[in-house]
Design a protein around this motif. Sequence first.
Motif, mmCIF file in Angstrom:
data_model
loop_
_atom_site.group_PDB
_atom_site.id
_atom_site.type_symbol
_atom_site.label_atom_id
_atom_site.label_comp_id
_atom_site.label_asym_id
_atom_site.label_seq_id
_atom_site.Cartn_x
_atom_site.Cartn_y
_atom_site.Cartn_z
ATOM 1 N N ALA A 1 0.841 -1.206 0.000
ATOM 2 C CA ALA A 1 0.000 0.000 0.000
ATOM 3 C C ALA A 1 0.872 1.250 0.000
ATOM 4 O O ALA A 1 0.526 2.245 -0.643
ATOM 5 N N ALA A 2 1.998 1.209 0.709
ATOM 6 C CA ALA A 2 2.922 2.346 0.713
ATOM 7 C C ALA A 2 3.426 2.599 -0.703
ATOM 8 O O ALA A 2 3.416 3.731 -1.183
ATOM 9 N N ARG A 3 3.838 1.538 -1.391
ATOM 10 C CA ARG A 3 4.331 1.667 -2.762
ATOM 11 C C ARG A 3 3.241 2.263 -3.669
ATOM 12 O O ARG A 3 3.502 3.152 -4.476
ATOM 13 N N GLU A 4 2.027 1.792 -3.502
ATOM 14 C CA GLU A 4 0.904 2.294 -4.307
ATOM 15 C C GLU A 4 0.692 3.793 -4.075
ATOM 16 O O GLU A 4 0.510 4.562 -5.019
ATOM 17 N N MET A 5 0.727 4.214 -2.822
ATOM 18 C CA MET A 5 0.521 5.624 -2.497
ATOM 19 C C MET A 5 1.647 6.486 -3.044
ATOM 20 O O MET A 5 1.411 7.573 -3.572
ATOM 21 N N TRP A 6 2.897 6.026 -2.929
ATOM 22 C CA TRP A 6 4.033 6.812 -3.401
ATOM 23 C C TRP A 6 4.034 6.917 -4.917
ATOM 24 O O TRP A 6 4.366 7.968 -5.461
ATOM 25 N N ASN A 7 3.640 5.858 -5.604
ATOM 26 C CA ASN A 7 3.531 5.942 -7.059
ATOM 27 C C ASN A 7 2.395 6.881 -7.469
ATOM 28 O O ASN A 7 2.511 7.625 -8.443
ATOM 29 N N ALA A 8 1.305 6.871 -6.712
ATOM 30 C CA ALA A 8 0.185 7.782 -6.983
ATOM 31 C C ALA A 8 0.603 9.229 -6.739
ATOM 32 O O ALA A 8 0.194 10.138 -7.484
ATOM 33 N N GLU A 9 1.417 9.460 -5.718
ATOM 34 C CA GLU A 9 1.911 10.818 -5.436
ATOM 35 C C GLU A 9 2.771 11.310 -6.601
ATOM 36 O O GLU A 9 2.658 12.454 -7.033
ATOM 37 N N LYS A 10 3.625 10.430 -7.134
ATOM 38 C CA LYS A 10 4.457 10.790 -8.282
ATOM 39 C C LYS A 10 3.596 11.163 -9.482
ATOM 40 O O LYS A 10 3.893 12.121 -10.184
ATOM 41 N N LYS A 11 2.544 10.398 -9.704
ATOM 42 C CA LYS A 11 1.670 10.652 -10.845
ATOM 43 C C LYS A 11 0.921 11.981 -10.681
ATOM 44 O O LYS A 11 0.804 12.759 -11.622
ATOM 45 N N ALA A 12 0.429 12.231 -9.480
ATOM 46 C CA ALA A 12 -0.348 13.448 -9.228
ATOM 47 C C ALA A 12 0.536 14.688 -9.167
ATOM 48 O O ALA A 12 0.120 15.776 -9.586
ATOM 49 N N PHE A 13 1.746 14.542 -8.656
ATOM 50 C CA PHE A 13 2.654 15.674 -8.466
ATOM 51 C C PHE A 13 4.047 15.283 -8.940
ATOM 52 O O PHE A 13 4.881 14.855 -8.140
ATOM 53 N N PRO A 14 4.294 15.417 -10.230
ATOM 54 C CA PRO A 14 5.595 14.997 -10.784
ATOM 55 C C PRO A 14 6.800 15.635 -10.094
ATOM 56 O O PRO A 14 7.877 15.040 -10.054
ATOM 57 N N GLU A 15 6.604 16.806 -9.520
ATOM 58 C CA GLU A 15 7.723 17.453 -8.829
ATOM 59 C C GLU A 15 8.146 16.682 -7.581
ATOM 60 O O GLU A 15 9.233 16.888 -7.042
ATOM 61 N N MET B 1 9.850 10.679 -3.881
ATOM 62 C CA MET B 1 9.121 9.411 -3.924
ATOM 63 C C MET B 1 10.036 8.286 -4.415
ATOM 64 O O MET B 1 10.002 7.177 -3.877
ATOM 65 N N ASP B 2 10.892 8.580 -5.387
ATOM 66 C CA ASP B 2 11.850 7.575 -5.857
ATOM 67 C C ASP B 2 12.818 7.186 -4.745
ATOM 68 O O ASP B 2 13.186 6.021 -4.606
ATOM 69 N N HIS B 3 13.203 8.164 -3.942
ATOM 70 C CA HIS B 3 14.078 7.882 -2.794
ATOM 71 C C HIS B 3 13.384 6.933 -1.814
ATOM 72 O O HIS B 3 13.982 5.949 -1.367
ATOM 73 N N LEU B 4 12.137 7.212 -1.507
ATOM 74 C CA LEU B 4 11.396 6.338 -0.585
ATOM 75 C C LEU B 4 11.203 4.943 -1.178
ATOM 76 O O LEU B 4 11.358 3.936 -0.474
ATOM 77 N N LEU B 5 10.890 4.886 -2.459
ATOM 78 C CA LEU B 5 10.702 3.586 -3.118
ATOM 79 C C LEU B 5 12.006 2.795 -3.143
ATOM 80 O O LEU B 5 12.004 1.580 -2.933
ATOM 81 N N LYS B 6 13.112 3.485 -3.376
ATOM 82 C CA LYS B 6 14.412 2.814 -3.388
ATOM 83 C C LYS B 6 14.728 2.248 -2.005
ATOM 84 O O LYS B 6 15.207 1.123 -1.877
ATOM 85 N N ARG B 7 14.460 3.019 -0.974
ATOM 86 C CA ARG B 7 14.672 2.532 0.398
ATOM 87 C C ARG B 7 13.755 1.356 0.689
ATOM 88 O O ARG B 7 14.163 0.398 1.347
#
Length: 74
Positions: free
Chosen positions: A35-49, A54-60
Amino acid sequence: MEAHAEKARAAGAELPPGFRAHLGKLHLEVGNAAAAREMWNAEKKAFPEATPYMDHLLKRLDGSASSESKKNST
């Protein structure tokens, strides 16, 4: 927070910047990495900046998942 997200979706309103990111961190705290991964990917999509953070969090997340699998295999 989930209730606020549902209320916003029902009203057709957008979630503010950082909302999904924060919700993802809460999901991770309770052990729901998917669910964390899903939310972080959704954040990237909604706010590309937000992509670098988000990539840092996903990498961790990916790093901790692989270290957990190494722990469990020994």
